[in-house]
Design a protein around this motif. Structure first.
Motif, mmCIF file in Angstrom:
data_model
loop_
_atom_site.group_PDB
_atom_site.id
_atom_site.type_symbol
_atom_site.label_atom_id
_atom_site.label_comp_id
_atom_site.label_asym_id
_atom_site.label_seq_id
_atom_site.Cartn_x
_atom_site.Cartn_y
_atom_site.Cartn_z
ATOM 1 N N ALA A 27 29.371 36.399 42.028
ATOM 2 C CA ALA A 27 30.057 35.107 42.144
ATOM 3 C C ALA A 27 30.928 34.857 40.915
ATOM 4 C CB ALA A 27 29.043 33.991 42.322
ATOM 5 N N ARG A 28 30.411 35.193 39.712
ATOM 6 C CA ARG A 28 31.186 34.995 38.486
ATOM 7 C C ARG A 28 32.434 35.870 38.489
ATOM 8 N NH1 ARG A 28 31.117 37.956 34.250
ATOM 9 N NH2 ARG A 28 29.102 38.874 34.677
ATOM 10 N N LYS A 29 32.312 37.126 38.910
ATOM 11 C CA LYS A 29 33.472 38.019 38.962
ATOM 12 C C LYS A 29 34.485 37.540 39.988
ATOM 13 C CE LYS A 29 31.802 42.249 37.058
ATOM 14 N NZ LYS A 29 32.063 43.655 37.015
ATOM 15 N N ALA A 30 34.016 37.021 41.113
ATOM 16 C CA ALA A 30 34.938 36.503 42.125
ATOM 17 C C ALA A 30 35.691 35.297 41.581
ATOM 18 C CB ALA A 30 34.177 36.131 43.394
ATOM 19 N N LEU A 31 35.000 34.417 40.848
ATOM 20 C CA LEU A 31 35.663 33.257 40.261
ATOM 21 C C LEU A 31 36.675 33.677 39.194
ATOM 22 C CD1 LEU A 31 32.786 30.658 39.956
ATOM 23 C CD2 LEU A 31 34.778 30.558 41.433
ATOM 24 N N GLU A 32 36.309 34.663 38.377
ATOM 25 C CA GLU A 32 37.247 35.151 37.362
ATOM 26 C C GLU A 32 38.490 35.757 38.014
ATOM 27 O OE1 GLU A 32 35.007 37.821 34.939
ATOM 28 O OE2 GLU A 32 33.936 36.193 33.924
ATOM 29 N N ALA A 33 38.301 36.486 39.106
ATOM 30 C CA ALA A 33 39.447 37.065 39.812
ATOM 31 C C ALA A 33 40.340 35.964 40.380
ATOM 32 C CB ALA A 33 38.969 37.987 40.927
ATOM 33 N N LEU A 34 39.728 34.905 40.903
ATOM 34 C CA LEU A 34 40.516 33.784 41.415
ATOM 35 C C LEU A 34 41.273 33.097 40.294
ATOM 36 C CD1 LEU A 34 38.149 32.141 44.026
ATOM 37 C CD2 LEU A 34 40.338 33.246 44.462
ATOM 38 N N GLU A 35 40.624 32.921 39.149
ATOM 39 C CA GLU A 35 41.299 32.288 38.018
ATOM 40 C C GLU A 35 42.496 33.122 37.567
ATOM 41 O OE1 GLU A 35 41.009 29.407 36.434
ATOM 42 O OE2 GLU A 35 39.451 28.764 37.805
ATOM 43 N N GLN A 36 42.347 34.444 37.549
ATOM 44 C CA GLN A 36 43.462 35.310 37.159
ATOM 45 C C GLN A 36 44.601 35.211 38.163
ATOM 46 O OE1 GLN A 36 43.985 37.094 34.385
ATOM 47 N NE2 GLN A 36 42.130 36.165 33.601
ATOM 48 N N ASP A 37 44.254 35.124 39.447
ATOM 49 C CA ASP A 37 45.287 35.011 40.474
ATOM 50 C C ASP A 37 46.010 33.679 40.395
ATOM 51 O OD1 ASP A 37 44.657 37.467 41.410
ATOM 52 O OD2 ASP A 37 43.526 36.764 43.148
ATOM 53 N N ASN A 38 45.296 32.602 40.061
ATOM 54 C CA ASN A 38 45.878 31.269 40.091
ATOM 55 C C ASN A 38 46.621 30.908 38.818
ATOM 56 O OD1 ASN A 38 44.911 30.774 42.621
ATOM 57 N ND2 ASN A 38 43.030 29.828 41.912
ATOM 58 N N PHE A 39 46.425 31.648 37.721
ATOM 59 C CA PHE A 39 47.030 31.258 36.450
ATOM 60 C C PHE A 39 48.429 31.840 36.339
ATOM 61 C CE2 PHE A 39 47.925 31.735 31.931
ATOM 62 C CZ PHE A 39 47.801 30.412 31.565
ATOM 63 N N HIS A 40 49.426 31.040 36.635
ATOM 64 C CA HIS A 40 50.812 31.439 36.446
ATOM 65 C C HIS A 40 51.661 30.184 36.409
ATOM 66 C CE1 HIS A 40 51.717 30.584 40.648
ATOM 67 N NE2 HIS A 40 50.592 31.195 40.940
ATOM 68 N N ASP A 41 52.838 30.338 35.853
ATOM 69 C CA ASP A 41 53.766 29.218 35.826
ATOM 70 C C ASP A 41 54.365 29.027 37.213
ATOM 71 O OD1 ASP A 41 53.391 28.665 33.158
ATOM 72 O OD2 ASP A 41 54.911 30.113 32.517
ATOM 73 N N ASP A 42 54.933 27.881 37.430
ATOM 74 C CA ASP A 42 55.534 27.562 38.706
ATOM 75 C C ASP A 42 56.714 28.501 38.963
ATOM 76 O OD1 ASP A 42 56.388 26.422 41.022
ATOM 77 O OD2 ASP A 42 57.193 24.596 40.100
ATOM 78 N N LEU A 152 29.810 41.470 50.840
ATOM 79 C CA LEU A 152 29.708 42.633 49.946
ATOM 80 C C LEU A 152 31.025 43.384 49.785
ATOM 81 C CD1 LEU A 152 26.220 44.027 50.862
ATOM 82 C CD2 LEU A 152 26.823 42.618 48.935
ATOM 83 N N LYS A 153 32.148 42.701 49.989
ATOM 84 C CA LYS A 153 33.448 43.367 49.779
ATOM 85 C C LYS A 153 33.740 43.514 48.286
ATOM 86 C CE LYS A 153 34.842 43.597 54.079
ATOM 87 N NZ LYS A 153 34.838 44.795 54.813
ATOM 88 N N TRP A 154 33.379 42.502 47.511
ATOM 89 C CA TRP A 154 33.637 42.526 46.072
ATOM 90 C C TRP A 154 32.318 42.444 45.345
ATOM 91 C CZ3 TRP A 154 36.405 39.137 49.298
ATOM 92 C CH2 TRP A 154 37.695 39.566 49.568
ATOM 93 N N THR A 155 31.596 43.520 45.317
ATOM 94 C CA THR A 155 30.291 43.503 44.656
ATOM 95 C C THR A 155 30.448 43.739 43.168
ATOM 96 O OG1 THR A 155 30.026 45.837 45.133
ATOM 97 C CG2 THR A 155 29.031 44.286 46.689
ATOM 98 N N ALA A 156 29.423 43.328 42.428
ATOM 99 C CA ALA A 156 29.459 43.460 40.978
ATOM 100 C C ALA A 156 29.271 44.899 40.566
ATOM 101 C CB ALA A 156 28.367 42.598 40.366
#
Length: 156
Positions: A27-42, A152-156
């Protein structure tokens, strides 16, 4: 007479079952991946509107008067031109009140109520748990979606 059996339990030996620590890591890795995807300028911040494009807030009468008046810049122009991204806003807030509560230091106490269990697919309350990965789901339809796309697509 044949017995009916569940289609999702046929390959029970091939499915991995994660312990609680592995589920938390996943769950933590999935959240980190989402944060990386969402962090960008407009991506649309540098677009310039064509001068020929009509502006919807203007009427035809104001276009006649526009030629006579001196053109002034609206507040929207300055909001777009001097736009600040999130890290810059955090730095400014930290500089303004380093001792007081700010975005980085403010905390709420833990809730006294139990954690809500929501469906990983649709977000509704979820009474059921996926056995291999521990994700929550609310219905058979959401379980099917979960198994096809998420389990189990994105397992740790």
């Amino acid at each position: 007479m044949t017995t009916r059996e569940s289609g999702r339990l046929k390959d029970g030996s091939q499915r991995r079952i994660l312990d609680e620590a592995a589920r938390r890591r996943r769950a933590r890795k999935a959240l980190e991946a989402l944060e990386q995807d969402n962090f960008h300028d407009d991506p649309h911040a540098n677009l310039v509107m064509s001068k020929k494009a009509p502006k919807f807030e203007e009427s035809l009468d104001s276009n006649k008067n526009k030629d006579r008046k001196r053109r002034t810049r609206s507040s929207e122009y300055f909001k777009q031109r001097f736009r600040k991204n999130f890290p810059i806003l955090l730095e400014e807030e930290q500089a303004l009140c380093p001792d007081g509560p700010n975005y980085l230091t403010v905390q709420a106490p833990p809730s006294k109520l139990p954690e809500r269990q929501l469906c990983a697919v649709c977000g509704f309350p979820a009474p059921y748990t996926c056995i291999p990965c521990g994700a929550r789901y609310c219905s058979i339809k959401c379980l099917g979606t979960h198994q096809d796309t998420r389990c189990l697509k994105w397992t740790a």
